[in-house]
Design a protein around this motif. Structure first.
Motif, PDB file in Angstrom:
ATOM      1  N   LYS A   1       0.831  -1.207   0.000  1.00 33.11           N
ATOM      2  CA  LYS A   1       0.000   0.000   0.000  1.00 33.11           C
ATOM      3  C   LYS A   1       0.864   1.255   0.000  1.00 33.11           C
ATOM      4  O   LYS A   1       0.496   2.283  -0.589  1.00 33.11           O
ATOM      5  CB  LYS A   1      -0.920  -0.012   1.228  1.00 33.11           C
ATOM      6  N   ALA A   2       2.032   1.166   0.621  1.00 35.82           N
ATOM      7  CA  ALA A   2       2.941   2.311   0.674  1.00 35.82           C
ATOM      8  C   ALA A   2       3.530   2.657  -0.692  1.00 35.82           C
ATOM      9  O   ALA A   2       4.087   3.744  -0.872  1.00 35.82           O
ATOM     10  CB  ALA A   2       4.061   2.031   1.664  1.00 35.82           C
ATOM     11  N   LEU A   3       3.388   1.737  -1.658  1.00 35.94           N
ATOM     12  CA  LEU A   3       3.883   2.004  -3.013  1.00 35.94           C
ATOM     13  C   LEU A   3       2.973   2.944  -3.795  1.00 35.94           C
ATOM     14  O   LEU A   3       3.394   3.530  -4.801  1.00 35.94           O
ATOM     15  CB  LEU A   3       3.993   0.695  -3.810  1.00 35.94           C
ATOM     16  N   LEU A   4       1.736   3.082  -3.374  1.00 41.10           N
ATOM     17  CA  LEU A   4       0.712   3.736  -4.191  1.00 41.10           C
ATOM     18  C   LEU A   4       1.043   5.159  -4.632  1.00 41.10           C
ATOM     19  O   LEU A   4       0.676   5.545  -5.750  1.00 41.10           O
ATOM     20  CB  LEU A   4      -0.634   3.700  -3.470  1.00 41.10           C
ATOM     21  N   PRO A   5       1.720   5.999  -3.834  1.00 39.00           N
ATOM     22  CA  PRO A   5       2.061   7.333  -4.340  1.00 39.00           C
ATOM     23  C   PRO A   5       2.898   7.306  -5.620  1.00 39.00           C
ATOM     24  O   PRO A   5       2.871   8.266  -6.399  1.00 39.00           O
ATOM     25  CB  PRO A   5       2.831   7.963  -3.176  1.00 39.00           C
ATOM     26  N   HIS A   6       3.605   6.207  -5.844  1.00 38.97           N
ATOM     27  CA  HIS A   6       4.427   6.091  -7.048  1.00 38.97           C
ATOM     28  C   HIS A   6       3.636   5.558  -8.244  1.00 38.97           C
ATOM     29  O   HIS A   6       4.124   5.600  -9.370  1.00 38.97           O
ATOM     30  CB  HIS A   6       5.620   5.165  -6.790  1.00 38.97           C
ATOM     31  N   TYR A   7       2.426   5.063  -7.990  1.00 39.26           N
ATOM     32  CA  TYR A   7       1.597   4.470  -9.043  1.00 39.26           C
ATOM     33  C   TYR A   7       0.197   5.081  -8.964  1.00 39.26           C
ATOM     34  O   TYR A   7      -0.747   4.455  -8.463  1.00 39.26           O
ATOM     35  CB  TYR A   7       1.531   2.953  -8.865  1.00 39.26           C
ATOM     36  N   PRO A   8       0.030   6.310  -9.438  1.00 41.29           N
ATOM     37  CA  PRO A   8      -1.237   7.022  -9.251  1.00 41.29           C
ATOM     38  C   PRO A   8      -2.439   6.377  -9.928  1.00 41.29           C
ATOM     39  O   PRO A   8      -3.580   6.653  -9.542  1.00 41.29           O
ATOM     40  CB  PRO A   8      -0.951   8.409  -9.833  1.00 41.29           C
ATOM     41  N   ASN A   9      -2.221   5.531 -10.915  1.00 39.93           N
ATOM     42  CA  ASN A   9      -3.335   4.871 -11.602  1.00 39.93           C
ATOM     43  C   ASN A   9      -3.490   3.415 -11.189  1.00 39.93           C
ATOM     44  O   ASN A   9      -4.135   2.627 -11.898  1.00 39.93           O
ATOM     45  CB  ASN A   9      -3.138   4.965 -13.120  1.00 39.93           C
ATOM     46  N   ALA A  10      -2.939   3.067 -10.038  1.00 36.22           N
ATOM     47  CA  ALA A  10      -2.973   1.678  -9.586  1.00 36.22           C
ATOM     48  C   ALA A  10      -4.343   1.294  -9.039  1.00 36.22           C
ATOM     49  O   ALA A  10      -5.022   2.086  -8.378  1.00 36.22           O
ATOM     50  CB  ALA A  10      -1.912   1.442  -8.522  1.00 36.22           C
ATOM     51  N   VAL A  11      -4.719   0.050  -9.308  1.00 36.58           N
ATOM     52  CA  VAL A  11      -5.815  -0.615  -8.607  1.00 36.58           C
ATOM     53  C   VAL A  11      -5.154  -1.465  -7.517  1.00 36.58           C
ATOM     54  O   VAL A  11      -4.328  -2.331  -7.816  1.00 36.58           O
ATOM     55  CB  VAL A  11      -6.642  -1.494  -9.549  1.00 36.58           C
ATOM     56  N   TYR A  12      -5.504  -1.170  -6.261  1.00 43.41           N
ATOM     57  CA  TYR A  12      -4.923  -1.890  -5.132  1.00 43.41           C
ATOM     58  C   TYR A  12      -6.027  -2.692  -4.460  1.00 43.41           C
ATOM     59  O   TYR A  12      -7.063  -2.144  -4.056  1.00 43.41           O
ATOM     60  CB  TYR A  12      -4.302  -0.904  -4.145  1.00 43.41           C
ATOM     61  N   LYS A  13      -5.823  -4.011  -4.349  1.00 40.83           N
ATOM     62  CA  LYS A  13      -6.874  -4.875  -3.828  1.00 40.83           C
ATOM     63  C   LYS A  13      -6.322  -5.842  -2.785  1.00 40.83           C
ATOM     64  O   LYS A  13      -5.344  -6.557  -3.033  1.00 40.83           O
ATOM     65  CB  LYS A  13      -7.490  -5.685  -4.990  1.00 40.83           C
ATOM     66  N   ILE A  14      -6.945  -5.830  -1.607  1.00 44.84           N
ATOM     67  CA  ILE A  14      -6.667  -6.839  -0.590  1.00 44.84           C
ATOM     68  C   ILE A  14      -7.751  -7.900  -0.692  1.00 44.84           C
ATOM     69  O   ILE A  14      -8.945  -7.593  -0.569  1.00 44.84           O
ATOM     70  CB  ILE A  14      -6.663  -6.239   0.826  1.00 44.84           C
ATOM     71  N   ILE A  15      -7.352  -9.136  -0.924  1.00 43.17           N
ATOM     72  CA  ILE A  15      -8.324 -10.225  -1.052  1.00 43.17           C
ATOM     73  C   ILE A  15      -8.436 -10.954   0.288  1.00 43.17           C
ATOM     74  O   ILE A  15      -7.433 -11.381   0.865  1.00 43.17           O
ATOM     75  CB  ILE A  15      -7.919 -11.191  -2.177  1.00 43.17           C
TER      76      ILE A  15
END
Length: 266
Positions: free
Chosen positions: A223-237
């Motif tokens: 989740k801490a990576l997200l600022p580097h990937y502004p168009n990311a879909v992040y999903k916790i399953i």
């Protein structure tokens, strides 16, 4: 530059190349169960990393920096020096594809990470609590312990269907693992530099899938990576352990299908 050994690959489909890197201790087959998630117009290149499957181990010290260099060279060999491509990495493969992306961001059409290693140093990771969601003592007590340990510790779904997936896609690769090479890699398990710091920001289609109960890499570092990937879909399953695609294949396939469509439209 690391130019050896030659990678063993399995190629499916035609179109935009997606180079796929597996995790530690397994081989390319561990991710082939996801192949029907990808649409026409994509070419999936499943790679056996050195020391796993049918690719011989790296000579010399064979640590993660050397493996990352080998992977970057191999991608260029597979797709061509100027060809655009996408990357998919699972676990350790997630660290490798992030390293490659950071070196060639303009050529990468998209990035998908499934339970990726973010910090190679285990003691630095923020891990989740591993809780079995679908206990099945009828199964686990009937199997040889050497086969059951990884199945239990990596996943949370102990159904017969999950075991059959593990038996078909994971176990064959574990039998071909070069244990000496794996041990050398474990002793030199870090990257030369932080991929996101090197890259800055990547705006291509990005998918990051993590498991709620993953005690190997967790779900907070990703989740801490997200600022580097502004168009990311992040999903916790949830529920899911480190072997997300074994625990919850349909959920992972659905996410990969949507990501793949974005690749073809970008």
């Amino acid at each position: 530059m690391v130019t050896q050994p030659e990678a063993y690959t399995v190629v499916k489909g035609e179109g935009l190349p997606i180079v796929i890197a597996h995790g530690m201790g397994v081989d390319h087959r561990s991710l082939m169960m996801l192949d029907d998630a990808f649409p026409a117009g994509t070419q999936r290149i499943y790679v056996d990393l050195p020391g796993y499957g049918r690719t011989p181990a790296l000579s010399g010290i064979g640590g993660l920096p050397e493996l990352a260099e080998w992977f970057m060279h191999t991608v260029n060999e597979l797709v061509g020096d100027h060809q655009r491509f996408a990357l998919l990495g699972n676990s350790m493969g997630g660290a490798l594809v992030r390293d490659t992306l950071s070196r060639e961001p303009k050529r990468v059409a998209g990035l998908a990470l499934i339970a990726p290693v973010v910090d190679p140093v285990m003691s630095h990771r923020r891990l989740a609590e591993h809780v079995i969601a679908d206990a099945n003592p009828q199964l686990t007590q009937s199997l040889p312990q050497d086969k059951v340990i990884d199945f239990i510790t990596m996943g949370v779904n102990q159904s017969f269907d999950a075991w059959r997936r593990y038996q078909r896609y994971i176990l064959p690769g574990t039998k071909l693992c070069d244990r000496e090479a794996n041990a050398r890699l474990s002793k030199r398990y870090w990257l030369d530099g932080d991929p996101e710091q090197r890259m800055g920001t990547y705006t291509g289609p990005t998918l990051i899938v993590t498991g709620q109960q993953d005690q190997i890499v967790g779900n907070e570092d990703q989740k801490a990576l997200l600022p580097h990937y502004p168009n990311a879909v992040y999903k916790i399953i949830d529920p899911s352990g480190h072997n997300i695609h074994i625990d919850q294949p349909d959920a992972v396939k659905s996410l990969l299908a949507e990501w793949s469509k974005k690749l073809l439209n970008s």
